[in-house]
Design a protein around this motif. Structure first.
Motif, short mmCIF file in Angstrom:
data_model
loop_
_atom_site.label_atom_id
_atom_site.label_comp_id
_atom_site.label_asym_id
_atom_site.label_seq_id
_atom_site.Cartn_x
_atom_site.Cartn_y
_atom_site.Cartn_z
N ALA A 37 -31.79 -23.15 -30.37
CA ALA A 37 -30.72 -22.34 -30.12
C ALA A 37 -31.10 -21.53 -28.83
N PHE A 38 -32.17 -21.31 -28.50
CA PHE A 38 -32.64 -20.31 -27.45
C PHE A 38 -32.89 -20.98 -26.26
N ARG A 39 -33.28 -22.32 -26.25
CA ARG A 39 -33.31 -23.10 -25.21
C ARG A 39 -32.68 -24.42 -25.35
N PRO A 40 -31.37 -24.36 -25.39
CA PRO A 40 -30.52 -25.66 -25.32
C PRO A 40 -30.74 -26.75 -24.42
N ASP A 41 -30.90 -27.98 -25.12
CA ASP A 41 -31.04 -29.32 -24.12
C ASP A 41 -29.56 -29.41 -23.54
N GLU A 42 -29.16 -28.87 -22.46
CA GLU A 42 -27.93 -29.38 -21.92
C GLU A 42 -27.91 -30.73 -21.09
N TRP A 43 -29.12 -31.18 -21.00
CA TRP A 43 -29.17 -32.58 -20.20
C TRP A 43 -28.80 -33.55 -21.35
N SER A 44 -29.32 -33.51 -22.49
CA SER A 44 -29.09 -34.58 -23.67
C SER A 44 -27.74 -33.96 -24.39
N TYR A 45 -27.31 -32.83 -24.18
CA TYR A 45 -26.13 -32.37 -25.03
C TYR A 45 -25.15 -31.77 -23.96
N PRO A 46 -24.55 -32.27 -23.11
CA PRO A 46 -23.60 -31.80 -21.89
C PRO A 46 -22.59 -30.98 -22.59
N GLY A 47 -22.21 -31.16 -23.76
CA GLY A 47 -21.16 -30.39 -24.33
C GLY A 47 -21.30 -28.93 -24.67
N LEU A 48 -22.89 -28.37 -24.57
CA LEU A 48 -23.25 -27.42 -24.80
C LEU A 48 -22.94 -26.04 -23.75
N THR A 49 -22.59 -26.86 -22.53
CA THR A 49 -22.42 -25.94 -21.48
C THR A 49 -20.96 -25.44 -21.64
N SER A 50 -20.12 -25.96 -22.24
CA SER A 50 -18.74 -25.14 -22.37
C SER A 50 -18.62 -24.38 -23.67
N ALA A 51 -20.08 -24.28 -24.57
CA ALA A 51 -20.14 -23.58 -25.80
C ALA A 51 -19.96 -21.94 -25.48
N SER A 52 -19.14 -21.19 -26.12
CA SER A 52 -19.47 -19.73 -25.94
C SER A 52 -20.37 -19.37 -26.70
N VAL A 53 -21.32 -18.34 -26.12
CA VAL A 53 -22.35 -17.44 -26.85
C VAL A 53 -22.07 -16.28 -26.97
N TYR A 54 -22.19 -15.82 -28.22
CA TYR A 54 -22.09 -14.16 -28.56
C TYR A 54 -23.39 -13.72 -29.02
N GLU A 55 -23.98 -12.73 -28.50
CA GLU A 55 -25.05 -12.12 -28.68
C GLU A 55 -25.12 -10.92 -29.37
N HIS A 56 -25.68 -10.13 -30.37
CA HIS A 56 -25.64 -9.01 -30.77
C HIS A 56 -27.02 -8.55 -31.52
N MET A 57 -27.27 -7.32 -31.27
CA MET A 57 -28.55 -6.63 -31.67
C MET A 57 -28.20 -6.07 -32.85
N LEU A 58 -28.76 -6.57 -34.32
CA LEU A 58 -28.60 -5.88 -35.59
C LEU A 58 -29.42 -4.67 -35.51
N LEU A 59 -29.12 -3.46 -35.83
CA LEU A 59 -29.96 -2.35 -36.47
C LEU A 59 -30.09 -2.37 -37.62
N PRO A 60 -31.40 -1.71 -38.09
CA PRO A 60 -31.79 -1.61 -39.67
C PRO A 60 -30.30 -1.00 -40.37
N GLY A 61 -30.34 -1.72 -41.58
CA GLY A 61 -28.94 -1.48 -42.42
C GLY A 61 -27.76 -2.49 -42.19
N GLU A 62 -27.71 -2.93 -41.05
CA GLU A 62 -26.49 -3.70 -40.68
C GLU A 62 -26.52 -5.02 -41.03
N LEU A 63 -25.41 -5.45 -41.36
CA LEU A 63 -25.11 -6.96 -41.59
C LEU A 63 -24.26 -7.70 -40.82
N LEU A 64 -24.56 -8.91 -40.79
CA LEU A 64 -23.72 -9.96 -39.83
C LEU A 64 -23.22 -11.07 -40.53
N TYR A 65 -22.03 -11.16 -40.78
CA TYR A 65 -21.34 -12.48 -41.52
C TYR A 65 -21.26 -13.51 -40.29
N ILE A 66 -21.50 -14.61 -40.54
CA ILE A 66 -21.53 -15.82 -39.74
C ILE A 66 -20.62 -16.69 -40.64
#
Length: 146
Positions: free
Chosen positions: A2-31
């Protein structure tokens, strides 16, 4: 990766939306179910990750998730299906109760979890030294829960 995607083998990844968030202690992220994701700890951390599946979602799990090429041959998809099929669905009202992680996991609270988890971590670290650095982190957490 996920951090070094192979866009050559998977060209569809170039159109993917990427969301980044830094969680702080005590926070929760629902995926949401089925969402590809990656997590990176920037420093030593104790983290809890869980997947939730109860009998209400089992048919969808078997027909959708387990039919995907990545999952169809995976033991992860089918390993507990027989166990889940034996379970009765919880009443929806019970799922909405205000319960802590510790209560859901079967502990009276953080102290009871610490009393159970810390000896098991120490035992694991005795066999696998790479776990040793986690002991101090869990001990600090548990000391704050006295």
């Amino acid at each position: 990766d996920a951090f070094r995607p192979d866009e050559w083998s998977y060209p569809g990844l170039t159109s993917a939306s990427v969301y980044e968030h830094m969680l702080l202690p005590g926070e929760l992220l629902y995926i949401p179910s089925g969402a590809p994701h990656g997590a990176e700890n920037l420093e030593d951390a104790v983290a809890v990750s869980a997947n939730f599946l109860d009998p209400r979602g089992l048919d969808l799990h078997k027909t959708r998730t387990c039919s995907l090429p990545l999952w169809s041959e995976s033991k992860l998809c089918w390993f507990h299906v027989a166990d889940f099929e034996k379970q009765r669905a919880s009443e929806v009202e019970a799922l909405a109760e205000d319960r802590t992680y510790f209560q859901v996991a079967g502990f009276d609270g953080p102290r009871a979890w610490c009393d159970d988890f810390l000896p098991r971590l120490r035992s694991k670290a005795a066999k696998h030294p790479e776990y040793g650095r986690r002991i101090a982190i869990v001990e600090r957490y548990c000391a704050s829960k006295v």
